[in-house]
Write an enzyme that holds these catalytic residues in place. Structure first.
Site, PDB file in Angstrom:
ATOM      1  N   GLY A 215       0.829  -1.217   0.000  1.00  0.00           N
ATOM      2  CA  GLY A 215       0.000   0.000   0.000  1.00  0.00           C
ATOM      3  C   GLY A 215       0.856   1.257   0.000  1.00  0.00           C
ATOM      4  N   PHE A 216       0.176   2.373   0.036  1.00  0.00           N
ATOM      5  CA  PHE A 216       0.834   3.690   0.025  1.00  0.00           C
ATOM      6  C   PHE A 216       1.807   3.821   1.205  1.00  0.00           C
ATOM      7  CE2 PHE A 216      -0.258   8.048   1.925  1.00  0.00           C
ATOM      8  CZ  PHE A 216       0.874   8.660   1.417  1.00  0.00           C
TER       9      PHE A 216
ATOM     10  N   ASP B 251       0.399  -9.098   1.420  1.00  0.00           N
ATOM     11  CA  ASP B 251      -0.640  -8.184   0.933  1.00  0.00           C
ATOM     12  C   ASP B 251      -1.550  -8.965  -0.005  1.00  0.00           C
ATOM     13  OD1 ASP B 251      -1.978  -5.898  -0.415  1.00  0.00           O
ATOM     14  OD2 ASP B 251      -0.420  -4.711   0.574  1.00  0.00           O
TER      15      ASP B 251
ATOM     16  N   ASN C  75      -4.573 -12.550  13.605  1.00  0.00           N
ATOM     17  CA  ASN C  75      -3.574 -13.416  12.956  1.00  0.00           C
ATOM     18  C   ASN C  75      -2.179 -12.789  13.023  1.00  0.00           C
ATOM     19  OD1 ASN C  75      -5.352 -15.460  12.302  1.00  0.00           O
ATOM     20  ND2 ASN C  75      -5.850 -14.602  10.294  1.00  0.00           N
TER      21      ASN C  75
ATOM     22  N   TYR D 227     -14.928   1.020   9.204  1.00  0.00           N
ATOM     23  CA  TYR D 227     -13.496   1.322   9.351  1.00  0.00           C
ATOM     24  C   TYR D 227     -13.192   1.733  10.793  1.00  0.00           C
ATOM     25  CZ  TYR D 227      -8.977   3.580   8.305  1.00  0.00           C
ATOM     26  OH  TYR D 227      -7.655   3.949   8.271  1.00  0.00           O
TER      27      TYR D 227
ATOM     28  N   LYS E  47     -10.978  -0.504  13.523  1.00  0.00           N
ATOM     29  CA  LYS E  47      -9.726  -0.003  14.099  1.00  0.00           C
ATOM     30  C   LYS E  47      -9.836   0.094  15.628  1.00  0.00           C
ATOM     31  CE  LYS E  47      -7.111   0.798  10.386  1.00  0.00           C
ATOM     32  NZ  LYS E  47      -5.791   0.146  10.180  1.00  0.00           N
TER      33      LYS E  47
ATOM     34  N   THR F   1      -2.633  11.463   5.850  1.00  0.00           N
ATOM     35  CA  THR F   1      -1.267  11.432   5.320  1.00  0.00           C
ATOM     36  C   THR F   1      -1.327  11.440   3.801  1.00  0.00           C
ATOM     37  OG1 THR F   1      -0.584  10.156   7.258  1.00  0.00           O
ATOM     38  CG2 THR F   1       0.912  10.129   5.368  1.00  0.00           C
TER      39      THR F   1
ATOM     40  N   ARG G 210      -9.628   9.861  -2.101  1.00  0.00           N
ATOM     41  CA  ARG G 210      -9.361  10.786  -1.002  1.00  0.00           C
ATOM     42  C   ARG G 210      -9.092  12.183  -1.541  1.00  0.00           C
ATOM     43  NH1 ARG G 210      -5.784   7.130   3.019  1.00  0.00           N
ATOM     44  NH2 ARG G 210      -5.099   6.257   1.045  1.00  0.00           N
TER      45      ARG G 210
HETATM   46  N1  UDP Z   1     -13.375  15.676   0.314  1.00  0.00           N
HETATM   47  C1  UDP Z   1     -13.832  16.634  -0.585  1.00  0.00           C
HETATM   48  N2  UDP Z   1     -13.766  16.354  -1.914  1.00  0.00           N
HETATM   49  C2  UDP Z   1     -13.243  15.190  -2.410  1.00  0.00           C
HETATM   50  C3  UDP Z   1     -12.770  14.223  -1.496  1.00  0.00           C
HETATM   51  C4  UDP Z   1     -12.857  14.493  -0.135  1.00  0.00           C
HETATM   52  O1  UDP Z   1     -14.311  17.718  -0.186  1.00  0.00           O
HETATM   53  O2  UDP Z   1     -13.216  15.035  -3.645  1.00  0.00           O
HETATM   54  C5  UDP Z   1     -13.437  15.990   1.759  1.00  0.00           C
HETATM   55  C6  UDP Z   1     -14.134  14.929   2.592  1.00  0.00           C
HETATM   56  O3  UDP Z   1     -15.535  15.158   2.622  1.00  0.00           O
HETATM   57  C7  UDP Z   1     -13.470  15.130   3.940  1.00  0.00           C
HETATM   58  C8  UDP Z   1     -12.049  15.577   3.587  1.00  0.00           C
HETATM   59  O4  UDP Z   1     -12.118  16.041   2.238  1.00  0.00           O
HETATM   60  O5  UDP Z   1     -14.103  16.141   4.663  1.00  0.00           O
HETATM   61  C9  UDP Z   1     -11.017  14.469   3.687  1.00  0.00           C
HETATM   62  O6  UDP Z   1     -11.509  13.371   2.971  1.00  0.00           O
HETATM   63  P1  UDP Z   1     -10.659  12.060   2.718  1.00  0.00           P
HETATM   64  O7  UDP Z   1     -11.549  11.105   1.968  1.00  0.00           O
HETATM   65  O8  UDP Z   1      -9.351  12.389   2.112  1.00  0.00           O
HETATM   66  O9  UDP Z   1     -10.314  11.471   4.157  1.00  0.00           O
HETATM   67  P2  UDP Z   1     -11.071  11.425   5.568  1.00  0.00           P
HETATM   68  O10 UDP Z   1     -10.274  12.337   6.416  1.00  0.00           O
HETATM   69  O11 UDP Z   1     -12.495  11.884   5.433  1.00  0.00           O
HETATM   70  O12 UDP Z   1     -10.971  10.000   5.967  1.00  0.00           O
END
Ligand code: UDP
Length: 321
Positions: free
Chosen positions: A11-12, A32, A100, A146, A150, A176, A187
């Site tokens: 992964g990243f 993985d 595991n 999720y 966690k 990150t 993201r």
């Molecule tokens: N977000 C956004 N536009 C996008 C993708 C994400 O405005 O195209 C917003 C999302 O609603 C959140 C923040 O950016 O408030 C971070 O989203 P991400 O999915 O990166 O991670 P999260 O911190 O929510 O797990």
């Protein structure tokens, strides 16, 4: 020579940790199942002495031949798009997968580090978030698969530590970003950067007043490395307290890419999107002497360059739009 097992090593974040371990002279076995990880992230290590890749789902029991000194358990989906697409796998990797991995560490007499998340704080009612805050999570919300996986995993790690003597650590990773993020992982960093570079609308969810605090991947890896060598067993936040609203973040990416993309507002992708997130890193400062070194602007410029190359026409590795 030390030997580590890294689950989720394709992964990243996992692949950056593997690079660090190899650079420190460790032998590394990556496990993985490639649901969200990519072999491409490890291509430069294939065939190298001391490196081994096993395609396996850590939710199914496994054993590793030979001695193991450290188990780094990073396997999990991590993006809202991925955990909505793979909800059961997300719950299973936090529960069965973590057990595991812990069993492997116990049986090998290895140390253990678990990658947890700021999502354990849910939509926090306390700001900034310190490790002693218990969080505000909707257990049956779509993000719950999720968050609760966690949270359960942290509980399991602490129980193995308290009752079975496992030598464990827990890092709570805040948002990150950096090279090797998937272009299509949904993201905010890959979305905004790719949209800006392609001249497409930048999609801000909600009114963009929600905040996040973004840490560059090399700072995170340094924090994990230091925590791995500490004797600290309770959860520890690693993140960059440089907090921004998502609207400010969109404007910043637009400026840094020199893009003329319009900023548009859309519905939230998931309910329960946290309104404010910022790490309190007092504990990391005190215990590890760690703090972030890479500013948001500097880290973003490096990341934008990575995406720019990946999006260039003719790049064999570029992802579909
Ligand atoms: N977000 C956004 N536009 C996008 C993708 C994400 O405005 O195209 C917003 C999302 O609603 C959140 C923040 O950016 O408030 C971070 O989203 P991400 O999915 O990166 O991670 P999260 O911190 O929510 O797990």
């Amino acid at each position: 020579m030390a030997r580590a097992v890294v689950t989720g090593g394709a992964g990243f974040i996992g692949s950056h940790l593997v690079d660090r371990l190899m650079a420190e002279g460790w032998q590394v076995v990556v496990i993985d199942n490639l649901i969200t990880g990519r072999l491409e992230n490890l291509q430069h290590l294939m065939g190298r002495d001391g490196f081994q890749f096993l395609q396996h789902d850590v939710c199914e029991p496994f054993d590793i031949e030979g001695p193991v000194d450290y188990v780094f358990h990073l396997a999990s989906t991590a993006s809202p798009v991925d955990f909505v697409k793979h909800p059961i796998e997300t719950l299973r990797v936090g529960s069965y997968g973590t057990e595991n991995a812990l069993q492997l560490a116990l049986h090998k007499g290895a140390k253990f580090l678990f990658s947890s998340t700021s999502e354990v704080y849910g939509d926090p009612l306390v700001h900034p978030q310190a490790e002693d805050y218990w969080g505000n999570v909707n257990p049956i919300g779509v993000r719950g698969v999720y968050d609760e996986a966690k949270r359960y995993a942290e509980s399991l790690v602490m129980a193995y530590h308290r009752y079975k003597g496992a030598d464990t650590r827990i890092v709570r990773i805040f948002n990150t970003y950096g090279e090797r993020m998937r272009l299509d992982d949904g993201r905010v960093v890959p979305n905004f950067v790719c949209q800006a570079l392609r001249g497409e609308p930048i999609t801000v969810y909600g009114d963009g007043s929600q905040t996040r605090s973004f840490g560059y991947v090399s700072d995170l890896i340094e924090g994990i490395w230091r925590l791995a060598h500490s004797d600290y067993h309770e959860p520890l936040n690693i993140g960059n307290p440089e907090e921004r609203t998502i609207l400010e973040f969109a404007q910043m990416i637009k400026r840094l890419t020199g893009s003329s993309s319009p900023i548009v507002f859309q519905e939230f992708f998931t309910p329960d999107d946290p309104k404010q997130r910022c790490p309190d890193i007092t504990r990391a400062r005190q215990i590890l002497g760690w703090e972030p070194k890479v500013s948001l602007e500097e880290g973003l410029l490096r990341t934008i360059e990575y995406f720019r190359v990946r999006l260039a026409p003719g790049d064999a590795t570029s992802a579909p739009a």
